[in-house]
Design a protein around this motif. Structure first.
Motif, short mmCIF file in Angstrom:
data_model
loop_
_atom_site.label_atom_id
_atom_site.label_comp_id
_atom_site.label_asym_id
_atom_site.label_seq_id
_atom_site.Cartn_x
_atom_site.Cartn_y
_atom_site.Cartn_z
N MET A 18 1.06 -1.12 0.09
CA MET A 18 -0.03 0.09 -0.16
C MET A 18 1.33 1.12 -0.02
SD MET A 18 -3.44 -1.70 0.24
CE MET A 18 -4.20 -0.06 0.78
N GLU A 19 2.24 0.73 0.56
CA GLU A 19 2.81 2.72 0.58
C GLU A 19 3.77 2.53 -0.78
OE1 GLU A 19 3.48 4.81 3.41
OE2 GLU A 19 1.98 3.76 4.48
N LEU A 20 3.37 1.66 -1.15
CA LEU A 20 4.22 1.69 -2.82
C LEU A 20 3.01 2.23 -3.48
CD1 LEU A 20 6.86 -1.21 -3.45
CD2 LEU A 20 7.30 1.32 -2.77
N GLY A 21 1.50 2.38 -3.34
CA GLY A 21 0.79 2.95 -4.32
C GLY A 21 -0.34 2.11 -4.90
N ALA A 22 -0.78 0.31 -4.01
CA ALA A 22 -1.61 -0.68 -4.38
C ALA A 22 -3.03 -0.29 -3.94
CB ALA A 22 -0.46 -2.04 -4.13
N THR A 23 -3.70 -0.49 -4.17
CA THR A 23 -4.81 0.32 -3.60
C THR A 23 -5.31 -0.91 -2.49
OG1 THR A 23 -5.68 1.04 -5.39
CG2 THR A 23 -7.39 0.21 -4.10
N ALA A 24 -5.15 -2.56 -3.40
CA ALA A 24 -5.21 -3.22 -2.22
C ALA A 24 -4.32 -4.70 -2.57
CB ALA A 24 -7.13 -4.34 -3.16
N VAL A 25 -4.30 -5.66 -2.13
CA VAL A 25 -3.96 -6.29 -2.59
C VAL A 25 -3.89 -8.11 -2.29
CG1 VAL A 25 -1.46 -8.23 -0.82
CG2 VAL A 25 -1.87 -5.75 -0.95
N GLN A 26 -4.13 -8.61 -3.47
CA GLN A 26 -4.20 -9.99 -3.67
C GLN A 26 -3.43 -11.41 -3.19
OE1 GLN A 26 -6.90 -11.27 -7.98
NE2 GLN A 26 -5.14 -12.39 -8.22
N ILE A 27 -4.17 -12.25 -2.30
CA ILE A 27 -2.86 -12.90 -1.95
C ILE A 27 -3.83 -14.97 -2.01
CG2 ILE A 27 -2.38 -14.17 0.66
CD1 ILE A 27 -2.75 -11.16 1.31
N GLY A 28 -3.43 -15.39 -2.13
CA GLY A 28 -3.44 -16.79 -2.64
C GLY A 28 -3.04 -17.74 -1.08
N THR A 29 -1.36 -17.67 -1.97
CA THR A 29 -0.34 -19.28 -1.46
C THR A 29 -1.28 -19.30 0.60
OG1 THR A 29 0.98 -18.99 -2.56
CG2 THR A 29 1.49 -19.33 -0.53
N ALA A 30 -1.23 -18.23 1.31
CA ALA A 30 -1.58 -17.57 2.64
C ALA A 30 -3.37 -18.28 3.15
CB ALA A 30 -1.42 -16.55 2.71
N TYR A 31 -3.84 -18.22 1.62
CA TYR A 31 -5.02 -19.40 2.46
C TYR A 31 -4.85 -20.63 2.00
CZ TYR A 31 -7.59 -14.74 2.57
OH TYR A 31 -7.40 -13.37 3.05
N LEU A 32 -3.94 -21.27 1.45
CA LEU A 32 -4.06 -22.85 0.77
C LEU A 32 -4.12 -23.78 2.68
CD1 LEU A 32 -1.19 -23.06 -1.60
CD2 LEU A 32 -3.94 -22.68 -1.80
N LEU A 33 -3.82 -23.25 2.93
CA LEU A 33 -3.77 -24.47 4.88
C LEU A 33 -5.47 -24.09 5.12
CD1 LEU A 33 -0.47 -24.69 6.19
CD2 LEU A 33 -1.66 -26.22 4.29
N CYS A 34 -5.62 -23.25 4.88
CA CYS A 34 -7.44 -22.38 5.91
C CYS A 34 -8.27 -24.49 5.43
CB CYS A 34 -8.02 -21.37 4.60
SG CYS A 34 -6.79 -19.99 5.71
N PRO A 35 -8.78 -24.29 6.67
CA PRO A 35 -10.16 -25.13 6.14
C PRO A 35 -11.24 -25.09 5.21
CG PRO A 35 -10.49 -24.07 7.99
CD PRO A 35 -9.55 -23.24 8.06
N GLU A 36 -11.22 -24.15 4.87
CA GLU A 36 -12.35 -23.62 3.27
C GLU A 36 -11.96 -23.87 2.42
OE1 GLU A 36 -13.35 -20.80 7.18
OE2 GLU A 36 -11.10 -21.35 6.23
N ALA A 37 -10.34 -24.33 1.88
CA ALA A 37 -9.21 -24.24 1.02
C ALA A 37 -9.62 -26.28 1.21
CB ALA A 37 -7.92 -24.41 0.59
N THR A 38 -9.49 -26.52 -0.53
CA THR A 38 -10.02 -27.63 -1.09
C THR A 38 -8.51 -28.24 -0.95
OG1 THR A 38 -10.55 -27.35 -3.34
CG2 THR A 38 -12.26 -28.04 -1.86
N THR A 39 -7.70 -27.90 -0.94
CA THR A 39 -5.83 -28.14 -0.71
C THR A 39 -5.66 -29.50 -0.10
OG1 THR A 39 -5.68 -26.37 -0.04
CG2 THR A 39 -3.80 -27.54 0.07
N THR A 40 -5.06 -30.64 -1.02
CA THR A 40 -5.29 -32.06 -0.92
C THR A 40 -4.27 -31.99 0.33
OG1 THR A 40 -3.48 -32.51 -2.13
CG2 THR A 40 -5.36 -32.30 -2.85
#
Length: 349
Positions: free
Chosen positions: A226-248
């Protein structure tokens, strides 16, 4: 422009669409937490797409994103198919799979009129694209119901192209990102740079909001983007261990090992360049192999090997997609993770 103004969400967090490791459950959890949940749609049938959208509409009133690919399907080539099957033949023999029954078929379809017709029934607030944009008439259908359009850029040139073609925001995908590269003007890996080098260059070059993606795994990383000017951040890898993910189970186990710090850009699993954890197939054939057919034809021949190995508890033939920073992977709810990722930014304001 804030995320509230741009997409109607409270937190500057977009959950990256991740085909093969998630469905509606993860998207709903993130949207209900105040971020923007995303549904990967490129591998869904028409019936599957309609069913997933119906569930999302029932379980959240918050904005959500649907994601599609815009690749041009390659023409069939018997010689390419033969070479790829020959490359894989030792593994077919090892696992007792008849190589003569294998063919190359695409399991991923680009956005088309049929998909647009289904979307018109549900009117998703946000539609994002990978590998460029679909035809202008399809974009107009999305705009017709007021849908916001996002797409991925991996270079300044791609960002400028997307802005010229009318996107509402640009996802700046750095080299660290897991999964498939979103490049479309050039597939030369030397054009690709890291996230924190890419963000300010794109922010200076375009007038539309920029969303940072790649290697960001905690609230400090979100704040830095955000400090570099981004309005938002898109994140994927961090969610892979969440119970809602279907990661094998194999993929989850791989993410927890020290070896998960070593990832590679590889074309072996789909034909497209994508980042994942190094396993036996990558070690044996090298991350980039010249016998692999163009995206997305390679995946069909890998599928029986993957299925057989996974049935034996092995992920050595599976695409273990992950970015270069797995430190943010946590076995906590996606709602809590979303709030944690946004925490430092919210507190700073």
């Amino acid at each position: 422009m804030s995320m509230k103004e741009l997409l109607g969400v409270d937190l500057p967090i977009i959950q990256a669409p991740m085909a093969g490791v998630q469905g509606h459950e993860l998207a709903i959890a993130v949207s209900n937490a105040g971020g923007l949940g995303s549904l990967p749609c490129a591998m869904l049938s028409s019936e599957g797409l309609r069913n997933e959208l119906a569930i999302i509409k029932r379980q959240t009133t918050k904005p959500y994103n649907v994601n599609f690919f815009c690749h041009v399907p390659p023409a069939p080539d018997d010689e390419v198919e033969k070479r790829w099957l020959q490359t894989l033949s030792p593994y077919f023999s090892e696992y007792g799979i008849d190589a003569n029954t294998q063919t190359l078929q695409s399991g991923r379809s680009p956005f088309n009129a049929e998909a647009a017709e289904i979307l018109e029934e549900f009117k998703p607030p946000v539609v994002s694209f990978h590998f460029g944009l679909p035809e202008p008439e399809l974009l107009e259908r999305v705009r017709g119901w007021g849908g916001k359009i996002l797409s991925t850029a991996t270079t300044v040139d791609e960002a400028l192209w997307l802005e010229a073609h009318g996107v509402d925001a640009i996802i700046a995908q750095g080299l660290e990102a897991g999964g498939h590269r979103g490049f479309f003007l050039s597939k030369d890996p030397s054009t690709q740079v890291g996230t924190f080098a890419l963000i300010p260059q794109i922010v200076r070059s375009v007038s539309v909001p920029v969303i940072a993606a790649g290697g960001i795994a905690d609230a400090k990383g979100v704040a830095a983007a955000m400090e570099l000017g981004a309005t938002a951040v898109q994140i994927g890898t961090a969610y892979l261990l969440c119970p809602e993910a279907t990661t094998t189970a194999m993929h989850r186990a791989a993410l927890k090992r020290e070896s998960a710090r070593v990832t590679a850009l590889t074309n072996l699993f789909s034909g497209g360049l994508a980042r994942g954890i190094v396993n036996r197939l990558i070690d044996d054939l090298g991350p980039i192999n010249r016998t692999v057919p163009d995206f997305p034809l390679a995946s069909a021949a890998i599928a029986p090997l993957r299925a057989k190995a996974e049935s034996l508890g092995s992920g050595e033939f599976s695409p273990l997609w992950a970015g270069q920073n797995v430190s943010g992977c946590k076995e906590i709810s996606a709602m809590l993770l979303t709030q944690e990722l946004a925490g430092l930014y919210k507190n700073a304001r």
